[in-house]
Design an enzyme around this catalytic site. Structure first.
Site, PDB file in Angstrom:
ATOM      1  CD  GLN A 106      -1.615  -2.276   1.967  1.00 13.09           C
ATOM      2  OE1 GLN A 106      -0.430  -2.584   2.106  1.00 13.09           O
ATOM      3  NE2 GLN A 106      -2.587  -3.028   2.415  1.00 13.09           N
ATOM      4  CG  ASP A 147      -6.646  -1.529  10.606  1.00 13.26           C
ATOM      5  OD1 ASP A 147      -7.027  -0.781   9.689  1.00 13.26           O
ATOM      6  OD2 ASP A 147      -5.721  -2.349  10.470  1.00 13.26           O
ATOM      7  CG  ASN A 157      -2.087   0.909  11.359  1.00 10.06           C
ATOM      8  OD1 ASN A 157      -3.124   1.017  10.708  1.00 10.06           O
ATOM      9  ND2 ASN A 157      -0.951   1.464  10.981  1.00 10.06           N
ATOM     10  CE  LYS A 158      -2.669  -2.836   5.985  1.00 10.64           C
ATOM     11  NZ  LYS A 158      -3.817  -3.772   5.834  1.00 10.64           N
TER      12      LYS A 158
END
Lengths: 259, 259
Positions: A106, A147, A157-158
């Site tokens: 990403q 998230d 989170n990621k």
């Protein structure tokens, strides 16, 4: 968690409309208006996070971000990238190191593209270069999205966010999480209760469909990790900047009316 | 540095032969014998590093390695992987987390393949998962190789090694560097004097030729990084295990005869 927050809000809206015996057309209009209201609120929330977060960025700063939490991921300017956009628009000279963010890339595909569109100077790096450039690249702050955030400030989170947070801590670099109050789950006391989604092994064993590892090996692919609140310098929300201890600051900030 | 060490040794051999007025055939035979001797010594050195390093591995251990420092990179069983092979052959049950090692993916392509060939259980991960699995995966030790080691124990190795070392340190996981004495450059007082090769940006902006980032962005691609000796628990050489302080231990171990 804010996806479910929005779904619940839409369902409440639809349930209320249903109880009022509206026509299908009236119901559709009501639900659409609610969705547009959420989008408008999201844009406003992004702008608030951007303005608040930009106060943490100085002219000349070198920053680092992980994954994509920008205009492509929200209705507005994003979460982690919003302070960067606002600082840039304020005329601050900044430079952003962008983690590529394996396995889905990403950072390389989305964040690098967004920043390029806005003419914000950036350097794309592989995730494993973050420590090296924290030591030598003059990085002054890290900005990431989230998230889900627990009441104590633990941040899901990621995948890779936790490694970045630990590296920032060791290098005495502030680690900022940017997320709207709708991402903060005050019912969740700490992050270690969050079940971690395991995604398909081929996302790691291949890059966009091209195999990069031997067939038949075991692969791990957790979608995200949890960063304990001790590594989080501050949480920039749409209603204010929460400082540790988060148990007090998050509930105080996010229980304010006006959401 | 050990490539240059071997080249210098071959040149010395050739120069000596030249001074003795040998025929071309005699010269070729002499040089070939020297090369085979280096290969045999390398095999023996790998075995020594493996045997010494295996003493640091317990039955049931979960390990982590970065890049490829195995049989594909040496004349023998490798450096970082040699202790893993020896421990496995001794009947110890081990499991190895393998960092994929962007940008060139030596971990995914080479290390995963080597371990699979030897039936050593492994899990391939992206580099940014290392911290998460140090926290949750029960990793008991990290083994990496080295491109060059300074007299004070600073270690130049594949990009990402420094991040792994810092993460291991924070998680109280021993971080072992495995390299023959020919990799230790006693004339170099510390690692920060090592110039870092910058490789082609397309190695990062593409994966094996497939573009993964927008055209025209800036990319950083340092080939390696330097891990300060404070993060290195021990250096396993072919002549013994060096413990801190390395200024004393490395010169003492590597000045022994019998190389």
């Amino acid at each position: 968690v804010n996806l479910f927050w929005a779904i619940e809000r839409m369902l409440r809206c639809a349930a209320q409309a249903a109880s009022e015996q509206l026509s299908l057309q009236q119901l559709a209009a009501l639900v659409r208006d609610e969705a547009l209201k959420i989008a408008a609120e999201d844009r406003a929330a992004c702008l608030n996070m951007g303005t608040l977060g930009a106060s943490l960025i100085q002219d000349g700063d070198v920053l680092l971000t992980h994954c994509n939490a920008g205009a492509l991921a929200t209705a507005g300017w994003g979460t982690a990238l919003a302070p960067i956009y606002v600082a840039h628009n304020e005329g601050k000279q900044i430079h952003v190191f962008v983690d590529e963010t394996r396995p889905i890339l990403q950072g390389a595909r989305l964040t690098a593209w967004e920043l390029q569109q806005e003419n914000i100077p950036l350097t794309l790096i592989t995730d494993n270069m973050a420590g090296h450039f924290m030591r030598w690249g003059g990085i002054k702050a890290v900005f990431v999205g989230a998230d889900r955030i627990a009441a104590n400030g633990d941040v899901a989170n990621k995948i890779g966010t936790y490694s970045v947070a630990v590296l920032a801590h060791v290098h005495h670099i502030p680690f900022y999480v940017v997320a709207p109050c709708s991402t903060i789950d005050l019912k969740l006391s700490c992050g270690d209760q969050i079940p971690i989604e395991q995604r398909h092994p081929d996302e790691v064993a291949a890059v966009r469909g091209m195999k990069i590892a031997p067939v038949g090996i075991q692969v791990a692919n957790p979608a995200f990790d949890v960063t304990p609140h001790q590594y989080v310098t501050a949480i920039v929300t749409d209603k204010g900047i929460a400082q540790p201890p988060y148990d007090a600051s998050l509930s105080q900030i996010c229980s304010q009316s006006g959401s």
